[in-house]
Design an enzyme around this catalytic site. Structure first.
Site, PDB file in Angstrom:
ATOM      1  N   TYR A 139     -13.279  13.669 -36.533  1.00 63.01           N
ATOM      2  CA  TYR A 139     -12.984  12.715 -35.458  1.00 63.01           C
ATOM      3  C   TYR A 139     -13.017  11.251 -35.876  1.00 63.01           C
ATOM      4  CZ  TYR A 139     -13.644  16.908 -32.648  1.00 63.01           C
ATOM      5  OH  TYR A 139     -13.530  18.165 -32.119  1.00 63.01           O
TER       6      TYR A 139
ATOM      7  N   HIS B  20      -5.017  13.208 -28.826  1.00 62.42           N
ATOM      8  CA  HIS B  20      -6.174  13.835 -29.466  1.00 62.42           C
ATOM      9  C   HIS B  20      -6.408  13.160 -30.800  1.00 62.42           C
ATOM     10  CE1 HIS B  20      -6.299  17.012 -26.521  1.00 62.42           C
ATOM     11  NE2 HIS B  20      -4.985  17.100 -26.639  1.00 62.42           N
TER      12      HIS B  20
HETATM   13  O1  CA2 Z   1      -9.257  15.848 -31.294  1.00 65.46           O
HETATM   14  C1  CA2 Z   1      -9.576  15.548 -30.124  1.00 65.46           C
HETATM   15  O2  CA2 Z   1      -9.484  14.409 -29.683  1.00 65.46           O
HETATM   16  C2  CA2 Z   1     -10.160  16.629 -29.223  1.00 65.46           C
HETATM   17  O3  CA2 Z   1      -9.684  16.392 -27.906  1.00 65.46           O
HETATM   18  C3  CA2 Z   1     -11.676  16.478 -29.298  1.00 65.46           C
HETATM   19  C4  CA2 Z   1     -12.434  17.545 -28.540  1.00 65.46           C
HETATM   20  C5  CA2 Z   1     -11.944  18.936 -28.924  1.00 65.46           C
HETATM   21  O4  CA2 Z   1     -12.559  19.911 -28.095  1.00 65.46           O
HETATM   22  C6  CA2 Z   1     -10.434  19.071 -28.791  1.00 65.46           C
HETATM   23  O5  CA2 Z   1     -10.053  20.354 -29.219  1.00 65.46           O
HETATM   24  C7  CA2 Z   1      -9.725  18.029 -29.626  1.00 65.46           C
HETATM   25  C8  CA2 Z   1     -13.930  17.462 -28.834  1.00 65.46           C
HETATM   26  C9  CA2 Z   1     -14.559  16.138 -28.523  1.00 65.46           C
HETATM   27  C10 CA2 Z   1     -16.001  16.159 -28.963  1.00 65.46           C
HETATM   28  O6  CA2 Z   1     -16.188  15.115 -29.893  1.00 65.46           O
HETATM   29  C11 CA2 Z   1     -17.387  14.994 -30.531  1.00 65.46           C
HETATM   30  C12 CA2 Z   1     -17.493  13.958 -31.419  1.00 65.46           C
HETATM   31  C13 CA2 Z   1     -18.662  13.753 -32.099  1.00 65.46           C
HETATM   32  C14 CA2 Z   1     -19.738  14.593 -31.909  1.00 65.46           C
HETATM   33  C15 CA2 Z   1     -19.630  15.633 -31.019  1.00 65.46           C
HETATM   34  C16 CA2 Z   1     -18.466  15.846 -30.326  1.00 65.46           C
END
Ligand code: CA2
Length: 143
Positions: free
Chosen positions: A23, A100
């Site tokens: 991310y 995303h």
């Molecule tokens: O890639 C993306 O932006 C997502 O929307 C992020 C979601 C995931 O479930 C999608 O499939 C794709 C997850 C967001 C959670 O992000 C975190 C970041 C750091 C620590 C924990 C969670």
């Protein structure tokens, strides 16, 4: 001045604390600042929000019909589960861009389906925080 509602779903408040290889290292606050900066270039205002609650996300989409001219959404986990969110987005009636951080099509199969995409003009994924700037660039031509 057009207002773009930018909605972020569950766990995105934790950005920058874990999984930077997926991310990125930016926090959600960094992404909000990036969005304000980018929107300013196009003479747009942003209403930037995050919630962990599905009901709140849906209420914000509904309210956005009266308060915004376009919507950018990272539905996070609800992207892959929420028919209710899709229904709300279908009724929004103005341009929607799905974003995303990660390339959801390069990841686990359960991330390959999005309930948001049928309600969106387009989708941007895999470009990290920069994807929000790209989404603003795209939506400025649609509002
Ligand atoms: O890639 C993306 O932006 C997502 O929307 C992020 C979601 C995931 O479930 C999608 O499939 C794709 C997850 C967001 C959670 O992000 C975190 C970041 C750091 C620590 C924990 C969670």
């Amino acid at each position: 001045m057009p207002t773009i509602l930018i909605l972020n779903g569950p766990n995105l408040n934790m950005l920058g604390t874990r999984e930077p290889e997926i991310y990125g290292t930016e926090t959600l606050q960094d992404i909000e600042a990036l969005c304000r900066d980018e929107a300013g270039k196009y003479g747009m205002d942003v209403d930037f929000r995050q919630t962990n609650a599905e009901a709140e996300l849906i209420s914000w989409v509904q309210q956005g019909r009266d308060t915004s001219d376009g919507l950018i959404i990272n539905g996070a986990g609800y992207t892959h589960t929420s028919v209710a969110l899709m229904d709300a987005l279908m009724a929004y009636g103005r341009p929607v861009v799905e974003v995303h951080l990660s390339n959801i099509y390069k990841r686990e199969p359960f991330r390959h389906h999005s309930y948001i995409s049928p309600a969106a003009q387009g989708i941007i994924c895999g470009f990290g925080a920069k994807g929000y700037a790209l989404a603003l660039q795209a939506i400025t031509r649609l509002v």
